[in-house]
Motif scaffolding. Structure first.
Motif, PDB file in Angstrom:
ATOM      1  N   TYR A  10       0.872  -1.177   0.000  1.00  0.00           N
ATOM      2  CA  TYR A  10       0.000   0.000   0.000  1.00  0.00           C
ATOM      3  C   TYR A  10       0.910   1.228   0.000  1.00  0.00           C
ATOM      4  N   VAL A  11       0.490   2.276  -0.728  1.00  0.00           N
ATOM      5  CA  VAL A  11       1.249   3.506  -0.793  1.00  0.00           C
ATOM      6  C   VAL A  11       0.318   4.680  -0.585  1.00  0.00           C
ATOM      7  N   ASN A  12       0.759   5.630   0.206  1.00  0.00           N
ATOM      8  CA  ASN A  12       0.020   6.864   0.449  1.00  0.00           C
ATOM      9  C   ASN A  12       0.972   8.024   0.129  1.00  0.00           C
ATOM     10  N   PRO A  13       1.121   8.349  -1.166  1.00  0.00           N
ATOM     11  CA  PRO A  13       2.112   9.353  -1.557  1.00  0.00           C
ATOM     12  C   PRO A  13       1.670  10.737  -1.103  1.00  0.00           C
ATOM     13  N   PRO A  14       2.593  11.589  -0.699  1.00  0.00           N
ATOM     14  CA  PRO A  14       4.046  11.312  -0.657  1.00  0.00           C
ATOM     15  C   PRO A  14       4.518  11.017   0.761  1.00  0.00           C
ATOM     16  N   ASN A  15       3.607  10.530   1.639  1.00  0.00           N
ATOM     17  CA  ASN A  15       3.923  10.438   3.063  1.00  0.00           C
ATOM     18  C   ASN A  15       4.437   9.072   3.516  1.00  0.00           C
ATOM     19  N   SER A  16       3.780   7.975   3.074  1.00  0.00           N
ATOM     20  CA  SER A  16       4.139   6.675   3.631  1.00  0.00           C
ATOM     21  C   SER A  16       3.914   5.577   2.600  1.00  0.00           C
ATOM     22  N   VAL A  17       4.511   4.408   2.900  1.00  0.00           N
ATOM     23  CA  VAL A  17       4.352   3.235   2.058  1.00  0.00           C
ATOM     24  C   VAL A  17       4.443   1.998   2.956  1.00  0.00           C
ATOM     25  N   ILE A  18       3.632   0.980   2.590  1.00  0.00           N
ATOM     26  CA  ILE A  18       3.694  -0.290   3.300  1.00  0.00           C
ATOM     27  C   ILE A  18       4.284  -1.316   2.352  1.00  0.00           C
ATOM     28  N   LEU A  19       5.380  -1.940   2.819  1.00  0.00           N
ATOM     29  CA  LEU A  19       6.070  -2.927   2.011  1.00  0.00           C
ATOM     30  C   LEU A  19       5.955  -4.299   2.659  1.00  0.00           C
ATOM     31  N   THR A  20       5.828  -5.308   1.791  1.00  0.00           N
ATOM     32  CA  THR A  20       5.874  -6.690   2.251  1.00  0.00           C
ATOM     33  C   THR A  20       7.334  -7.131   2.179  1.00  0.00           C
ATOM     34  N   MET A  21       7.904  -7.442   3.361  1.00  0.00           N
ATOM     35  CA  MET A  21       9.312  -7.746   3.447  1.00  0.00           C
ATOM     36  C   MET A  21       9.593  -9.170   3.002  1.00  0.00           C
TER      37      MET A  21
END
Length: 273
Positions: free
Chosen positions: A120-131
């Protein structure tokens, strides 16, 4: 209803992401670059005036008097190759303190690398990555951050769900290391001059011992009469004596002339036979 469900999933993912150990998913490397060191040497010279306990009074080279209280027992001064303490110092000793300051610039570079799949990405503040371990982790996106997507650099607005991304953050922190090294050396004061007279009066070994009569001061002897014609100290006295008899001599001379004249006249006046 579907949007609410999606929002709940995002919130749950964010909460899970913040509870995960961030350092376990971010690879961090740190390197230090050292610049050219600059040395500054400061020399102070002085003379010991007095030592009282652990207090030292020194007269500096510029004439100022400096009081150094509470000198530690561990302080050492090198004098003629020997290590001396505060209680070994003596007035008159010459001291020299050398302070060497070394300034070394350093740059600490920290590189943080994150690799994952965009969940999930919420530009330009945050991003959720699957590690790589399958867990989701949330990251704040720094201003100007770039992501490597299949060899192309994109910003937060270019991220899409399912993209494999790699983000690298480089932080350079300048640092200055200052090291000071102090050393104190000294010289002993000059030895005091020996108490020896400059000249010693010595009697003549050939002279006979003086008797009591000889020891008494003798009357001054009359000055000898000099026969040297060049010495004329007495001439003024003789001249004075002769000049005093001039009238008498003149009178006798006149009388003698008168007698001669009378005799000659009487001889002329007698009749011849």
């Amino acid at each position: 209803m579907k949007s609410i469900y999606k929002a709940l999933l995002v919130a749950l993912a964010l909460s899970v992401g913040f509870t995960l150990n961030l350092n376990a998913q971010v690879q961090t490397t740190t390197s230090t670059t050292t610049g050219t060191a600059v040395k500054e040497v400061q020399v102070e010279r002085g003379e010991v005036v007095t030592v009282a306990g652990n207090d030292l009074v020194v007269k500096m080279e510029d004439g100022t008097v400096r009081h150094l209280p509470n000198i530690p027992e561990s302080a050492r001064i090198t004098v003629d190759g020997k290590q001396l303490g505060i209680h070994d110092l003596k007035p008159g000793m010459k001291l020299q303190r050398t302070i060497t300051t070394t300034t070394t610039p350093k740059t600490i570079t920290t590189v943080q690398t994150v690799t994952g799949k965009v969940w999930y990405v919420n530009p330009p503040n945050s991003v959720i990555l699957t590690m790589e371990n399958g867990e989701n982790q949330s990251f704040k996106i720094p201003k100007g951050q770039q992501f490597n997507v299949d060899g192309q650099m994109v910003d937060a607005f270019g991220l899409r769900k399912g993209m494999n991304v790699k983000a690298t953050k480089i932080v350079e922190v300048p640092e200055t290391k200052i090291a000071k090294q102090r050393s104190v050396t000294g010289t002993m004061p000059p030895p005091p001059p020996a108490d020896v007279p400059i000249l010693i009066a010595e009697e003549n070994p050939n002279a006979a011992p003086a008797t009591p009569a000889e020891a008494a001061p003798a009357e001054p002897a009359p000055a000898p009469v000099s026969t040297n014609a060049t010495e004329a100290p007495a001439a003024p006295a003789e001249t004075h004596a002769v000049s005093g008899n001039y009238p008498l001599l003149i009178g006798l001379l006149v009388l003698l002339i008168l007698i001669v004249w009378l005799v000659a006249r009487s001889v002329r006046s007698k009749p011849r036979p």
